[in-house]
Design an enzyme around this catalytic site. Structure first.
Site, PDB file in Angstrom:
ATOM      1  N   HIS A  15       0.880  -1.169   0.000  1.00 19.56           N
ATOM      2  CA  HIS A  15       0.000   0.000   0.000  1.00 19.56           C
ATOM      3  C   HIS A  15       0.920   1.222   0.000  1.00 19.56           C
ATOM      4  O   HIS A  15       1.997   1.188   0.608  1.00 19.56           O
ATOM      5  CB  HIS A  15      -0.834   0.118   1.273  1.00 19.56           C
ATOM      6  CG  HIS A  15      -1.736  -1.040   1.585  1.00 19.56           C
ATOM      7  ND1 HIS A  15      -1.306  -2.166   2.221  1.00 19.56           N
ATOM      8  CD2 HIS A  15      -3.065  -1.206   1.393  1.00 19.56           C
ATOM      9  CE1 HIS A  15      -2.331  -2.987   2.388  1.00 19.56           C
ATOM     10  NE2 HIS A  15      -3.410  -2.444   1.891  1.00 19.56           N
ATOM     11  N   ASP A  42       2.244   1.932   3.382  1.00 19.39           N
ATOM     12  CA  ASP A  42       3.208   1.007   4.000  1.00 19.39           C
ATOM     13  C   ASP A  42       4.619   1.460   3.687  1.00 19.39           C
ATOM     14  O   ASP A  42       5.501   1.429   4.533  1.00 19.39           O
ATOM     15  CB  ASP A  42       3.132  -0.424   3.419  1.00 19.39           C
ATOM     16  CG  ASP A  42       1.755  -0.999   3.394  1.00 19.39           C
ATOM     17  OD1 ASP A  42       0.974  -0.669   4.291  1.00 19.39           O
ATOM     18  OD2 ASP A  42       1.486  -1.799   2.469  1.00 19.39           O
TER      19      ASP A  42
END
Ligand code: XLS
Ligand code: NI
Ligand code: NI
Length: 438
Positions: free
Chosen positions: A102, A105
Site C-alpha cells: 500500500h 506502507d
C-alpha cells in the site's frame, strides 16, 4: 543496501524433506519443474509489505510486540528507505521474486496530500533502484484508503465528496508509482467501503460512487498507459459491518452491473472466503467461472477466532485444493501468491518472519506437487466428467445446446419409466484425495 538487517540468516536453501534445519526449504525447490513450469513460476510468491515489514503485531487488547531494528517508526523518508532495504534483503534471502504494497506502507503519511505524494515519490524512486539491483518485481500496488481518520466512513463510499476527492487523488498517485515500478497489477480492497448501519446509509448512492471511482481509475489507467491488471479483493466484513465487496459473487455482480467486468479480475484471500462463509476453493471457482481469477492473497484463518487473523497457510489439504483450482484454470498470468499473512503477536523476533514464509512456501510447494499428481492421475477429473455424461449426448446435449424447451422435455420425461442418478461418491473422492496427500 550496504548494511545487513538479517546478518544471522543466510539465503534459504532447498535441503529436502529430511533436513533438520528449520531455516531451509523441505519442499519448495524454485527451479524444479512441475508439469510445464518451474515451481517458482507456478507459485509466484509475494511478500506483503504491510504485514512482513510494517505490522507492529498489536491486537485490540495490547500494544505491538514486534522487534524490527530497521524501523525506528519515525515518519521520515529516510526511515522508509531503510525499511525498504530490509524488505528487499528479506525477500531476496527467501528467494521470493515479488512484493506488494500500500502507498502508506512504503511511505509515511505526513501533513497533507502534496507532502504525502512527495514522500511516496521519493520512496518509489528508492524502490525502483532496489528492484533493479535485485530483480525483485512488484506484483501489485494499492492505496490505503482505510487507516487515516478521514476515511472513517469510507473512501469511494464516504458521504463526503471531499473525502471522495482525496481518495481519488490518493489512488491516482498510487497508480502512478505502481506504473513507474512496472507493477503487474493494482488491487482495490474495499477497506471501509461498506456500512456500519443502514439507518444512516444510502446504499444505492454509495455503490454508484464506488463504481464512479473505479471508472475513473480505468480512464486514468489508459491515460498513463498502465497495462497492469486491476483486481478487486472480496471481503464480507471487518472493518465495516457489511462490506460491499462481500464475496466473489457479489463483486462480479457489482462489476457487471456497472460495466466494469472487462477491466477487473478478482484477488481472492483465503481468510476473507472463510469470513464470508465459503471455502477459498469456492471463491476461486466462482472467480474462475467468470474468467476473473486473477491473484491470491495466501493466508489462513483460525476456526476458533471469528476475525481476519491472517495466519500463514500451513494446511496441505487446503493448499492442495487451491492449487487444484489454479492448475485447472491454467495457472497465474499476472497474479501470484501474495502472503497477506502476519506472524503471531507472540512471534515477535525478525527470525519468525523467515519461519512463517518458509512454512507457507513449503505448504504451497506440496500443494502444487500433489495437485499436479491428482490431475495427471486423472481419476478425480474422470469421475466428474462421467458424473455429467448424460449431458454429452441425447437429450442432455440438446439442453446444453438450447435445442429443446419445456414441451420437448415434458415429452421426454413422460417417456421415462425410471429416473436415476449415480452416487456422488463424496467419501470415495475424499479418500482418493487423501491417498495423494499421504
Ligand atoms: C485486508 C486486506 C488487505 C488487502 C490490501 O483484510 O486483505 O490487506 O489485501 O488492501
Ligand atoms: Ni488481502
Ligand atoms: Ni485480509
Amino acid at each position: 543496501m550496504s548494511q545487513e538487517y538479517f546478518p544471522h540468516i543466510k539465503k534459504i536453501a532447498f535441503e529436502g524433506p529430511r533436513t533438520k534445519n528449520p531455516l531451509a526449504f523441505r519442499h519448495y525447490n524454485a527451479e524444479e519443474v512441475v508439469g510445464q513450469r518451474k515451481m517458482k513460476d507456478h507459485l509466484r510468491f509475494g511478500v506483503a509489505y504491510w504485514h512482513a515489514m510494517k505490522n507492529s503485531l498489536a491486537d485490540p487488547f495490547g500494544a505491538g510486540t514486534a522487534i524490527r531494528p530497521w524501523d525506528d517508526r519515525s515518519n521520515s523518508v529516510e526511515n522508509a528507505c531503510r525499511v525498504a532495504d530490509a524488505c528487499f534483503e528479506f525477500t531476496g534471502k527467501l528467494g521470493i521474486e515479488y512484493y506488494c504494497f500500500h502507498d502508506r506502507d512504503v511511505a509515511p503519511e505526513l501533513g497533507g496530500l502534496q507532502a504525502n505524494n512527495d514522500a511516496l515519490q521519493a520512496v518509489a524512486d528508492h524502490l525502483g533502484g532496489l528492484q533493479k539491483q535485485t530483480g525483485i518485481k512488484l506484483l501489485w500496488g494499492t492505496a490505503c484508503l482505510f487507516a487515516h481518520p478521514r476515511y472513517n466512513q469510507g473512501a469511494g463510499t464516504s458521504p463526503s465528496a471531499d473525502v471522495f476527492a482525496y481518495a481519488a487523488a490518493q489512488v491516482k498517485k498510487a497508480m502512478d508509482v505502481t506504473h513507474q515500478l512496472g507493477g503487474l497489477g493494482y488491487t482495490f480492497w474495499g477497506g471501509r467501503e461498506g456500512y456500519a448501519t443502514l439507518l444512516n446509509t444510502n446504499m444505492k448512492r454509495e455503490l454508484d460512487h464506488l463504481a464512479a471511482l473505479l471508472h475513473m481509475a480505468v480512464d486514468y489507467k489508459k491515460k498513463i498507459g498502465f497495462t497492469g491488471q486491476f483486481y478487486i479483493e472480496p471481503k464480507p466484513r471487518e472493518p465495516s459491518t457489511h462490506q460491499y465487496d462481500s464475496d466473489a459473487a457479489a463483486c462480479l455482480n457489482f462489476l457487471r452491473e456497472y460495466n466494469l467486468l472487462d477491466h477487473f479480475k478478482l484477488n481472492i484471500e483465503t481468510n476473507h472466503a472463510t469470513l464470508a462463509g465459503h471455502t477459498v476453493q469456492h471463491e476461486l471457482t466462482v472467480a474462475a467461472g467468470a474468467g476473473a481469477l486473477g491473484s491470491i492473497d495466501a493466508n489462513a484463518g483460525d476456526e476458533l477466532i471469528g476475525w481476519d487473523t491472517d495466519q500463514f497457510p500451513t494446511n496441505i489439504y487446503m493448499t492442495t485444493q487451491i492449487m487444484l483450482v489454479l492448475l485447472k484454470t491454467g495457472g497465474f498470468t499476472t497474479g501470484g501468491l501474495n502472503f497477506d499473512a502476519k506472524v503471531r503477536r507472540e512471534s515477535f523476533e525478525p527470525e519468525d518472519l523467515f519461519h512463517a514464509h518458509i512454512g507457507g512456501m513449503d505448504a504451497f510447494a506440496r500443494g502444487l506437487k500433489i495437485a499436479h499428481q491428482i490431475i495427471e492421475d486423472g481419476r478425480m477429473e474422470g469421475f466428474v466428467k462421467q458424473r455429467y455424461a448424460s449431458f454429452d449426448s441425447g437429450i442432455g446435449q440438446k439442453i446444453e445446446q438450447g435445442q429443446v424447451g419445456f414441451a420437448e422435455l415434458e415429452a421426454h420425461a413422460l417417456g421415462l419409466s425410471d429416473v436415476q442418478t449415480g452416487s456422488g461418491r463424496q467419501e470415495m473422492l475424499e479418500n482418493l484425495l487423501n491417498d495423494f496427500i499421504a
